[in-house]
Design a protein around this motif. Structure first.
Motif, PDB file in Angstrom:
ATOM      1  N   TYR A   9       0.803  -1.221   0.000  1.00  0.00           N
ATOM      2  CA  TYR A   9       0.000   0.000   0.000  1.00  0.00           C
ATOM      3  C   TYR A   9       0.837   1.273   0.000  1.00  0.00           C
ATOM      4  O   TYR A   9       0.290   2.372  -0.048  1.00  0.00           O
ATOM      5  N   CYS A  10       2.167   1.143   0.080  1.00  0.00           N
ATOM      6  CA  CYS A  10       3.022   2.328   0.289  1.00  0.00           C
ATOM      7  C   CYS A  10       3.760   2.710  -0.990  1.00  0.00           C
ATOM      8  O   CYS A  10       4.373   1.870  -1.646  1.00  0.00           O
ATOM      9  N   ILE A  11       3.715   3.984  -1.327  1.00  0.00           N
ATOM     10  CA  ILE A  11       4.417   4.467  -2.519  1.00  0.00           C
ATOM     11  C   ILE A  11       5.928   4.324  -2.369  1.00  0.00           C
ATOM     12  O   ILE A  11       6.659   4.210  -3.344  1.00  0.00           O
ATOM     13  N   ASN A  40       9.197  -0.304  -5.472  1.00  0.00           N
ATOM     14  CA  ASN A  40       8.691   0.778  -6.316  1.00  0.00           C
ATOM     15  C   ASN A  40       9.856   1.608  -6.851  1.00  0.00           C
ATOM     16  O   ASN A  40      10.765   1.983  -6.108  1.00  0.00           O
ATOM     17  N   ASP A  41       9.809   1.892  -8.131  1.00  0.00           N
ATOM     18  CA  ASP A  41      10.889   2.633  -8.779  1.00  0.00           C
ATOM     19  C   ASP A  41      10.621   4.132  -8.672  1.00  0.00           C
ATOM     20  O   ASP A  41      10.055   4.753  -9.572  1.00  0.00           O
ATOM     21  N   VAL A  42      11.007   4.703  -7.537  1.00  0.00           N
ATOM     22  CA  VAL A  42      10.846   6.144  -7.318  1.00  0.00           C
ATOM     23  C   VAL A  42      12.198   6.728  -6.928  1.00  0.00           C
ATOM     24  O   VAL A  42      13.044   6.030  -6.366  1.00  0.00           O
ATOM     25  N   PRO A  43      12.434   8.009  -7.218  1.00  0.00           N
ATOM     26  CA  PRO A  43      13.679   8.643  -6.767  1.00  0.00           C
ATOM     27  C   PRO A  43      13.761   8.612  -5.235  1.00  0.00           C
ATOM     28  O   PRO A  43      12.767   8.854  -4.551  1.00  0.00           O
ATOM     29  N   ARG A  44      14.923   8.308  -4.708  1.00  0.00           N
ATOM     30  CA  ARG A  44      15.113   8.199  -3.265  1.00  0.00           C
ATOM     31  C   ARG A  44      15.960   9.351  -2.756  1.00  0.00           C
ATOM     32  O   ARG A  44      16.905   9.789  -3.413  1.00  0.00           O
ATOM     33  N   ALA A  45      15.610   9.838  -1.570  1.00  0.00           N
ATOM     34  CA  ALA A  45      16.358  10.939  -0.964  1.00  0.00           C
ATOM     35  C   ALA A  45      16.240  10.858   0.553  1.00  0.00           C
ATOM     36  O   ALA A  45      15.248  10.349   1.079  1.00  0.00           O
ATOM     37  N   SER A  46      17.256  11.343   1.226  1.00  0.00           N
ATOM     38  CA  SER A  46      17.254  11.366   2.694  1.00  0.00           C
ATOM     39  C   SER A  46      17.825  12.699   3.166  1.00  0.00           C
ATOM     40  O   SER A  46      18.745  13.239   2.550  1.00  0.00           O
ATOM     41  N   PHE A  47      17.269  13.204   4.250  1.00  0.00           N
ATOM     42  CA  PHE A  47      17.873  14.338   4.938  1.00  0.00           C
ATOM     43  C   PHE A  47      19.020  13.833   5.802  1.00  0.00           C
ATOM     44  O   PHE A  47      19.096  12.653   6.129  1.00  0.00           O
ATOM     45  N   THR A  48      19.878  14.742   6.219  1.00  0.00           N
ATOM     46  CA  THR A  48      20.832  14.470   7.286  1.00  0.00           C
ATOM     47  C   THR A  48      20.314  15.172   8.550  1.00  0.00           C
ATOM     48  O   THR A  48      19.499  16.108   8.448  1.00  0.00           O
ATOM     49  N   SER A  90       9.373   8.779   9.077  1.00  0.00           N
ATOM     50  CA  SER A  90      10.419   8.332   8.173  1.00  0.00           C
ATOM     51  C   SER A  90      10.118   6.970   7.581  1.00  0.00           C
ATOM     52  O   SER A  90       9.402   6.156   8.175  1.00  0.00           O
ATOM     53  N   GLY A  91      10.703   6.739   6.396  1.00  0.00           N
ATOM     54  CA  GLY A  91      10.851   5.383   5.897  1.00  0.00           C
ATOM     55  C   GLY A  91      11.942   4.708   6.721  1.00  0.00           C
ATOM     56  O   GLY A  91      12.525   5.318   7.622  1.00  0.00           O
ATOM     57  N   ILE A  92      12.232   3.470   6.408  1.00  0.00           N
ATOM     58  CA  ILE A  92      13.210   2.728   7.216  1.00  0.00           C
ATOM     59  C   ILE A  92      14.478   2.522   6.404  1.00  0.00           C
ATOM     60  O   ILE A  92      14.502   1.814   5.410  1.00  0.00           O
ATOM     61  N   LEU A  93      15.532   3.177   6.853  1.00  0.00           N
ATOM     62  CA  LEU A  93      16.833   3.157   6.205  1.00  0.00           C
ATOM     63  C   LEU A  93      17.719   2.148   6.938  1.00  0.00           C
ATOM     64  O   LEU A  93      17.999   2.331   8.126  1.00  0.00           O
TER      65      LEU A  93
END
Length: 199
Positions: free
Chosen positions: A59-61, A66-74, A98-101
């Motif tokens: 259910y999660c984008i 899923n082929d989406v651009p990935r990005a994370s803050f610091t 957050s997602g789980i990194l």
């Protein structure tokens, strides 16, 4: 809030790391005026720390497949952005999920570092609401609890069966455990002088 009260929040897409021109865009006059108009009903900055995720929930984008651009803050980027808005009195606090990194503990460790820096290095005493990640250790959840004003966790699906079908990497037990800990605390951890914050 009913349909007639829906709030249209401006969205600014940031690259990671955040470029100087994007900081300038965030602080430009039109954006600031819109933020001030929103201030009566919207006073919190909402972050999604990362859209990377090790889970593959159907259910999660942001699911792994899923082929989406990935990005994370610091942690430092979250602190800088929060303080830029807070000093200008555009926000009263933030909401951090957050997602789980890599793992729940790794991700919650980044969240803890962010909150610790906000409270102790930047002296941010605004409101902070954090979403706990089920499966993270009770110790890291409790340490974050000393820094946040409110914590919550999502009950993704109502039954074990539906969770197994749609989010097979997640544990119903872990969700309930983190919810219970947030509700009553574990009582096993005493904050050291380096944890929490004081006015």
């Amino acid at each position: 809030m009913g349909p007639s009260m829906m709030l249209h929040v401006p969205v600014v897409v940031l690259t990671v790391p955040i470029r100087e021109k994007e900081w300038e865009m965030l602080m430009r006059v039109e954006y600031v005026i819109l933020l001030r108009q929103m201030a009566v009903v919207y006073r919190y900055l909402r972050y999604f720390y990362t859209n990377e995720c090790i889970y593959d929930c159907k259910y999660c984008i942001n699911r792994k497949s899923n082929d989406v651009p990935r990005a994370s803050f610091t942690p430092n980027e979250v602190c800088k952005l929060t303080m830029e808005f807070y000093r200008r009195n555009y926000i009263e606090g933030l909401f951090l999920s957050s997602g789980i990194l890599k793992s729940p503990d790794f991700t919650m460790g980044l969240v803890y570092e962010t909150l610790w820096k906000l409270r102790n290095e930047h002296h941010f005493f605004g409101y902070i609401h954090v979403k706990a990640i089920p499966g993270a250790s009770p110790e890291i959840i409790e340490k974050i609890g000393f820094l946040a004003d409110r914590m919550s966790t999502n009950l993704e699906l109502p039954t074990k069966e539906s969770l197994k079908e749609l989010a097979p990497n997640k544990s119903h037990k872990n969700m309930l455990m983190s919810m219970k800990q947030i509700q009553i605390g574990s009582g096993n951890l005493i904050p050291s002088s380096g944890d929490g914050y004081s006015l």
